[in-house]
Design an enzyme around this catalytic site. Structure first.
Site, short mmCIF file in Angstrom:
data_model
loop_
_atom_site.label_atom_id
_atom_site.label_comp_id
_atom_site.label_asym_id
_atom_site.label_seq_id
_atom_site.Cartn_x
_atom_site.Cartn_y
_atom_site.Cartn_z
N ASN A 141 0.82 -1.22 0.00
CA ASN A 141 0.00 0.00 0.00
C ASN A 141 0.85 1.27 0.00
O ASN A 141 0.51 2.25 0.65
CB ASN A 141 -0.96 0.02 1.20
CG ASN A 141 -2.10 -0.96 1.05
OD1 ASN A 141 -2.09 -1.80 0.16
ND2 ASN A 141 -3.07 -0.87 1.93
N HIS A 196 2.76 -3.98 -10.22
CA HIS A 196 1.76 -4.49 -9.29
C HIS A 196 0.35 -4.24 -9.85
O HIS A 196 0.13 -4.32 -11.05
CB HIS A 196 1.97 -3.85 -7.91
CG HIS A 196 1.44 -4.68 -6.78
ND1 HIS A 196 2.05 -5.84 -6.38
CD2 HIS A 196 0.37 -4.53 -5.99
CE1 HIS A 196 1.38 -6.37 -5.37
NE2 HIS A 196 0.34 -5.58 -5.11
N GLU A 209 3.15 -12.99 -1.43
CA GLU A 209 2.28 -12.43 -0.40
C GLU A 209 1.66 -13.58 0.39
O GLU A 209 1.23 -14.57 -0.21
CB GLU A 209 1.14 -11.60 -1.01
CG GLU A 209 1.57 -10.36 -1.77
CD GLU A 209 0.36 -9.62 -2.36
OE1 GLU A 209 -0.76 -9.82 -1.85
OE2 GLU A 209 0.55 -8.86 -3.32
N TRP A 248 2.79 -10.22 3.92
CA TRP A 248 2.15 -8.99 3.49
C TRP A 248 2.03 -8.05 4.69
O TRP A 248 1.61 -8.45 5.78
CB TRP A 248 0.77 -9.28 2.91
CG TRP A 248 0.10 -8.04 2.39
CD1 TRP A 248 -0.97 -7.39 2.92
CD2 TRP A 248 0.45 -7.30 1.21
NE1 TRP A 248 -1.30 -6.30 2.16
CE2 TRP A 248 -0.44 -6.21 1.10
CE3 TRP A 248 1.44 -7.44 0.23
CZ2 TRP A 248 -0.38 -5.28 0.06
CZ3 TRP A 248 1.52 -6.52 -0.79
CH2 TRP A 248 0.61 -5.46 -0.88
N ASN A 281 1.58 -9.31 -11.08
CA ASN A 281 1.13 -9.62 -9.72
C ASN A 281 0.04 -10.68 -9.81
O ASN A 281 0.34 -11.81 -10.17
CB ASN A 281 0.65 -8.34 -9.02
CG ASN A 281 0.30 -8.57 -7.56
OD1 ASN A 281 1.05 -9.18 -6.82
ND2 ASN A 281 -0.87 -8.09 -7.15
N GLU A 282 -1.19 -10.35 -9.55
CA GLU A 282 -2.27 -11.35 -9.51
C GLU A 282 -3.15 -11.23 -10.76
O GLU A 282 -4.29 -10.77 -10.70
CB GLU A 282 -3.10 -11.17 -8.24
CG GLU A 282 -2.29 -11.40 -6.96
CD GLU A 282 -3.06 -11.07 -5.68
OE1 GLU A 282 -4.14 -10.45 -5.78
OE2 GLU A 282 -2.57 -11.42 -4.60
#
Length: 500
Positions: free
Chosen positions: A170, A261, A426, A466, A307-308
């Site tokens: 974040n 990301h 993560e 994370w 990333n995801e």
């Protein structure tokens, strides 16, 4: 950041004293005679900074009254008092910022029966700071000869050196306005989601806590594109990401991972044939710049392509899998094409949605120009109703639940057997502050992180917990949150193969 000249007060402490003759005992003072004393200190303020500031003038007199008179053209050095009575006084002089040439004024202090005291104020002229100059990857060679120096470790060797990692979540990936279809409207900054700027103190705190690797989730399109017609990354942003990477190097024998990301979802949300060509072209352009900019860094820096990536949270189609894996291949090709140390850098690719089970069933490793220089990334927040950010469960840890978690980390064994170690990019049981006084919850959370870390390490994963500034570390102090100490202790015992 532009800065004005720093303030240097030359406070030469000496008094301007108007000497007065002795008054006759018992006689009334005559204002026409010099019967009182007046002193001011200092008599001059030299080298006052061009920026807005305040000066302190000390005035002392036994005269029944005094006054301060400014020059007619002085509208920039303003005393907070202009009249007063006998005694010792501190006068605050508010000096406005100077946007022009050097300037000087005189303030006159008057008291009856005393010579005037003159105070000179000399303020520096404004000097524009030099325009920052940044390295520009577009001005660097597209390719340089392969360089293996400092890149001796293959992926398996490097994974063995990386014991336990943490995410700076974040922060550099903070992204706003991504609901707009117009990517030029997206904004982002390091502090946009409430975290302070990353400091060397924070990275040093990670190391002191037992971590020797840092994952740095990073946005590039969200607020950091200087020219959307060419997708040129803002050079100041590249320099800031470099600064954070350099913090890891300065901490000593720390490893760092940078990626693309979430970044508004332009990459993560579009594993479709309709968007494949467009997304791969953008990814190539971004990674060409990132890879060239960081090309000289040694093996302590790793790149992770995405990333995801997912279409939705249902089972992927063959299309989704094929396109997602094309993103991995595009990343590998773009980085290797820049040469130098990037020819040997360990690169991290991802399973679909970084899911372990789908990776075991569907994933195929990307082709590469060098052997043994890839790692595979997955994430783990299972079970979501305990670990997730909207979880409501407060307990975990039955024998069956522990076994399910253990079994999950064994699913990718075929890749490990082929020389592919894993990044658990993560994972964690995300902290719910409303449950901090729930003893069962706090113990279950520590139990989960212990077993997740233990089984990950036993099966060839480098774990990166994370953390968004509340799950483990205090971003402002660089220290472990007191309430998170047992969670961190359990993580480290799992990483070191110790008993809970």
């Amino acid at each position: 950041m532009k800065k004005l000249i720093s303030t240097i007060f030359s406070l030469a402490i000496f008094s301007s004293l108007a000497a007065c003759s002795d008054s006759n005992t018992g006689d009334m003072p005559d204002p026409g005679k010099k019967d009182y004393t007046l002193s001011v200190s200092p008599a001059a303020f030299d080298d006052v900074a061009a920026e807005e500031t305040a000066l302190i003038l000390t005035l002392e007199t036994d005269a029944p009254s005094w006054s301060i008179v400014r020059a007619d053209d002085n509208d920039w050095a303003l005393p907070n008092l202009s009249v007063g009575i006998a005694g010792r006084h501190e006068i605050r002089i508010a000096v406005a910022a100077n946007t022009g040439a050097e300037r000087t004024t005189i303030i006159t202090v008057k008291a009856p029966g005393c010579d005037d005291a003159l105070v000179t104020i000399k303020q520096n002229g404004y000097e524009a700071p030099p325009t920052p100059t940044y390295d520009d990857p577009d001005q660097m060679p597209d390719y340089i000869a392969a360089d293996a120096s400092g890149m001796e470790s293959d992926a398996m060797t490097l994974a063995a050196k990386m014991k336990a990692g943490i995410n700076i979540g974040n922060t550099l990936e903070a992204c706003n306005n991504q609901e707009s279809a117009d990517m030029t409207a997206w904004t982002g900054s390091e502090t946009a989601w409430g975290n302070p700027r990353i400091t060397q103190e924070l990275i040093d705190g990670y190391k002191a806590a037992g971590f020797n690797a840092v994952r740095i989730p990073t946005a590039w399109v969200c607020g950091h594109i200087a020219d959307h017609s060419t997708w040129k990354i803002d050079l100041a942003w590249l320099a800031r990401v470099k600064e954070v990477v350099d913090y890891c190097y300065a901490a000593g024998d720390m490893y760092a991972i940078i990626n693309i990301h979430w970044d508004g979802g332009w990459l993560e949300n579009n594993p479709t044939y309709a968007r494949q060509e467009e997304v791969n072209a953008m990814q190539t352009r971004l990674w060409e710049q990132i890879a060239k900019y960081f090309r000289n860094y040694d093996e302590h820096l790793l790149f992770a392509g995405t990333n995801e990536v997912h279409y939705d949270y249902g089972n992927p189609t063959d299309e989704h899998i094929a396109v997602q894996q094309s993103f991995n291949q595009t990343f590998i090709d773009a980085v290797r094409a820049t040469g130098g140390r990037n020819a040997y850098r360990v690169l991290v690719t991802q399973t679909y949605n970084t899911n372990i089970w789908l990776g075991a069933q569907k994933h195929v490793m990307s082709e590469d120009t060098v052997e043994g220089r890839q790692m595979l990334e997955v994430h783990c927040y299972d079970p979501w109703d305990f670990c997730g950010d909207d979880a409501t469960r407060t307990s975990w840890g039955t024998d069956a639940e522990i076994e399910t978690l253990r079994s999950q980390f064994t699913q990718l064994g075929k890749f490990y057997d082929a020389g592919i170690p894993f990044i658990l990019g993560e994972y964690g049981a995300l902290y719910k502050p409303e449950f901090k006084n729930n003893e069962e919850y706090m113990k279950s959370r520590s139990k989960w992180i212990y077993y997740a870390t233990k089984y990950a390490v036993e099966n060839g994963y480098v774990p990166f917990v994370w953390d968004t500034g509340s799950d483990v570390m205090n971003r402002s102090t660089g220290k472990v949150h007191e309430v998170q100490q047992s969670y961190l202790d359990a993580l480290m015992r799992g990483a070191n193969g110790e008993n809970l």
